[in-house]
Design a protein around this motif. Structure first.
Motif, short mmCIF file in Angstrom:
data_model
loop_
_atom_site.label_atom_id
_atom_site.label_comp_id
_atom_site.label_asym_id
_atom_site.label_seq_id
_atom_site.Cartn_x
_atom_site.Cartn_y
_atom_site.Cartn_z
N ILE A 87 56.68 9.82 -5.12
CA ILE A 87 55.32 9.49 -4.70
C ILE A 87 54.36 10.24 -5.61
O ILE A 87 54.45 11.47 -5.75
CB ILE A 87 55.09 9.88 -3.23
N VAL A 88 53.46 9.50 -6.24
CA VAL A 88 52.50 10.10 -7.18
C VAL A 88 51.08 9.86 -6.67
O VAL A 88 50.71 8.72 -6.34
CB VAL A 88 52.66 9.50 -8.59
N THR A 89 50.29 10.93 -6.60
CA THR A 89 48.89 10.81 -6.23
C THR A 89 48.03 11.57 -7.24
O THR A 89 48.52 12.44 -7.96
CB THR A 89 48.64 11.40 -4.82
N HIS A 90 46.75 11.20 -7.29
CA HIS A 90 45.79 11.89 -8.13
C HIS A 90 44.59 12.30 -7.27
O HIS A 90 44.17 11.52 -6.39
CB HIS A 90 45.30 10.98 -9.27
N GLN A 91 44.04 13.47 -7.52
CA GLN A 91 42.90 13.93 -6.73
C GLN A 91 41.73 12.96 -6.80
O GLN A 91 41.00 12.78 -5.83
CB GLN A 91 42.45 15.30 -7.24
N GLU A 92 41.56 12.33 -7.96
CA GLU A 92 40.39 11.48 -8.16
C GLU A 92 40.56 10.06 -7.59
O GLU A 92 39.61 9.28 -7.57
CB GLU A 92 40.10 11.35 -9.66
N LEU A 93 41.77 9.71 -7.17
CA LEU A 93 42.04 8.33 -6.77
C LEU A 93 42.60 8.25 -5.35
O LEU A 93 43.30 9.15 -4.89
CB LEU A 93 43.06 7.69 -7.73
N GLU A 94 42.27 7.17 -4.66
CA GLU A 94 42.82 6.93 -3.32
C GLU A 94 44.22 6.32 -3.40
O GLU A 94 45.02 6.48 -2.49
CB GLU A 94 41.91 5.99 -2.53
N SER B 68 38.92 -1.87 -23.25
CA SER B 68 38.97 -1.78 -21.77
C SER B 68 38.04 -0.65 -21.30
O SER B 68 38.46 0.25 -20.56
CB SER B 68 40.40 -1.50 -21.30
N PRO B 69 36.78 -0.67 -21.72
CA PRO B 69 35.90 0.47 -21.45
C PRO B 69 35.62 0.73 -19.98
O PRO B 69 35.29 1.86 -19.60
CB PRO B 69 34.61 0.09 -22.20
N ARG B 70 35.74 -0.30 -19.13
CA ARG B 70 35.43 -0.13 -17.71
C ARG B 70 36.67 0.07 -16.85
O ARG B 70 36.56 0.20 -15.63
CB ARG B 70 34.64 -1.35 -17.20
N ASP B 71 37.83 0.09 -17.47
CA ASP B 71 39.06 0.31 -16.70
C ASP B 71 39.05 1.74 -16.13
O ASP B 71 38.70 2.68 -16.83
CB ASP B 71 40.29 0.12 -17.60
N TYR B 72 39.40 1.88 -14.85
CA TYR B 72 39.32 3.18 -14.20
C TYR B 72 40.20 4.23 -14.88
O TYR B 72 39.89 5.43 -14.85
CB TYR B 72 39.69 3.06 -12.72
N LEU C 80 38.78 7.70 -16.15
CA LEU C 80 39.35 8.96 -15.68
C LEU C 80 39.79 9.84 -16.84
O LEU C 80 39.56 11.05 -16.84
CB LEU C 80 40.53 8.68 -14.75
N HIS C 81 40.39 9.22 -17.84
CA HIS C 81 40.82 9.98 -19.02
C HIS C 81 39.62 10.60 -19.72
O HIS C 81 39.66 11.78 -20.11
CB HIS C 81 41.58 9.06 -20.00
N ASN C 82 38.55 9.83 -19.89
CA ASN C 82 37.36 10.33 -20.57
C ASN C 82 36.69 11.44 -19.75
O ASN C 82 36.19 12.42 -20.31
CB ASN C 82 36.37 9.20 -20.82
N GLU D 124 38.23 13.51 -17.70
CA GLU D 124 39.05 14.72 -17.82
C GLU D 124 38.86 15.36 -19.19
O GLU D 124 38.79 16.57 -19.32
CB GLU D 124 40.52 14.37 -17.60
N ALA D 125 38.79 14.50 -20.23
CA ALA D 125 38.59 15.02 -21.59
C ALA D 125 37.25 15.73 -21.69
O ALA D 125 37.12 16.78 -22.33
CB ALA D 125 38.68 13.88 -22.60
N LEU D 126 36.22 15.19 -21.04
CA LEU D 126 34.90 15.81 -21.03
C LEU D 126 34.94 17.15 -20.31
O LEU D 126 34.34 18.13 -20.74
CB LEU D 126 33.89 14.89 -20.35
N GLY D 127 35.71 17.22 -19.22
CA GLY D 127 35.85 18.47 -18.49
C GLY D 127 36.52 19.53 -19.34
O GLY D 127 36.10 20.69 -19.35
N ASP D 128 37.56 19.15 -20.05
CA ASP D 128 38.24 20.09 -20.94
C ASP D 128 37.30 20.59 -22.03
O ASP D 128 37.27 21.77 -22.36
CB ASP D 128 39.47 19.42 -21.59
#
Length: 275
Positions: free
Chosen positions: A188-195, A253-257, A261-263, A265-269
């Motif tokens: 089971i895989v979950t992400h904090q940012e996703l439901e 695919s600029p609007r793909d979630y 999310l990747h962008n 996270e990259a901005l946060g880093d």
């Protein structure tokens, strides 16, 4: 007597285990070509594709026997956990005509790539077909061990076609999870940012999951529904290097979630490192 038995065995319309067992014993002792013909006729008619029958299809190919469906049965009955060398005659026929499923084609093409040093001419004849198949699998978002071989061979950021560029996002974050704990049945895989919650069955110690960020949480589930976090060893294997394809995904695919999310996270880093 044996000749009469072989003739009668060939007249049965349905597969009979006992008759096959007798035919198998006769062939193992005599290696008689007529017995092999009768056996292959029985097996192909009954669509017998278990690996235990592969040796008969291989012998038939080696003896250049002619049966409709023999080449397909040869491949379908192979051990898909390894890439045994496929005879050139089978490869040449299947490149011209076949009724293999997507899974079987993926194995066939991965086998051709793995053994290309033995069949370089055939490999080059297969290349266009294999690349077209790879593109179709990307569009469908398919991943597997065999498809990973194709992606490693043909997928390149410099040659990505606009026909499937927007679908790359469906495979670049996929990971092969390997866990040899026999008690677990699913991951089971979950992400904090996703439901969204991914629940993927583990088959033969393997499962393909999507890991989108460092916040991904991996939990294992046993046959009784009990869940385990952090106590079961596993490893993750990349299908492709997602960093090499993110620019393409951002363009197509600029609007793909997953891109967003990747962008994020990259901005946060980036912000953390600058701070």
């Amino acid at each position: 007597v044996i000749d009469e038995f072989i003739r009668l065995a060939g007249s049965f319309k349905e597969f009979d285990t006992k008759i096959f067992g007798i035919m198998e014993a006769i062939y193992d002792k005599s290696k008689n070509e007529e017995v092999l013909k009768s056996i292959c006729s029985m097996l192909i008619s009954a669509n017998k594709l278990d690996y235990r029958y592969h040796r008969f299809y291989r012998d038939a190919v080696d003896k250049s026997l002619k049966f409709i469906g023999l080449n397909e049965c040869f491949v379908k009955s192979m051990n898909f956990s390894r890439y045994d060398l496929i005879p050139q005659s089978v490869l040449m026929y299947l490149n011209y005509k076949n009724t293999l499923s997507e899974k079987e084609l993926a194995y066939l093409y991965a086998n051709v790539i793995y053994n290309k040093a033995h069949h370089m001419k055939v490999y080059h004849e297969y290349c266009t077909t294999m690349q077209d198949f790879m593109e179709n699998m990307i569009i469908k978002g398919k991943v597997s061990d065999d498809l990973t071989v194709l992606y490693d061979e043909f997928l390149d950021p410099e040659t990505v076609s606009p026909l499937y560029a927007s679908k790359l996002i469906n495979i670049i974050f996929r990971r092969k999870l390997v866990c040899f704990n026999k008690g677990v049945r699913a991951v089971i895989v979950t992400h904090q940012e996703l439901e969204e919650v991914q629940r993927v069955p583990i088959v033969n110690g393997e499962a393909y999951v999507e890991i989108l960020s460092n916040t991904a949480s991996i939990i294992f589930e046993d046959g009784e529904g009990n869940r385990y976090a952090g106590s079961i060893p596993y490893r993750l294997e990349r299908i492709v290097d997602e960093k090499a394809y993110m620019k393409i995904c951002c363009q197509h695919s600029p609007r793909d979630y997953r891109v967003l999310l990747h962008n994020y996270e990259a901005l946060g880093d980036f912000t953390y490192k600058r701070a």
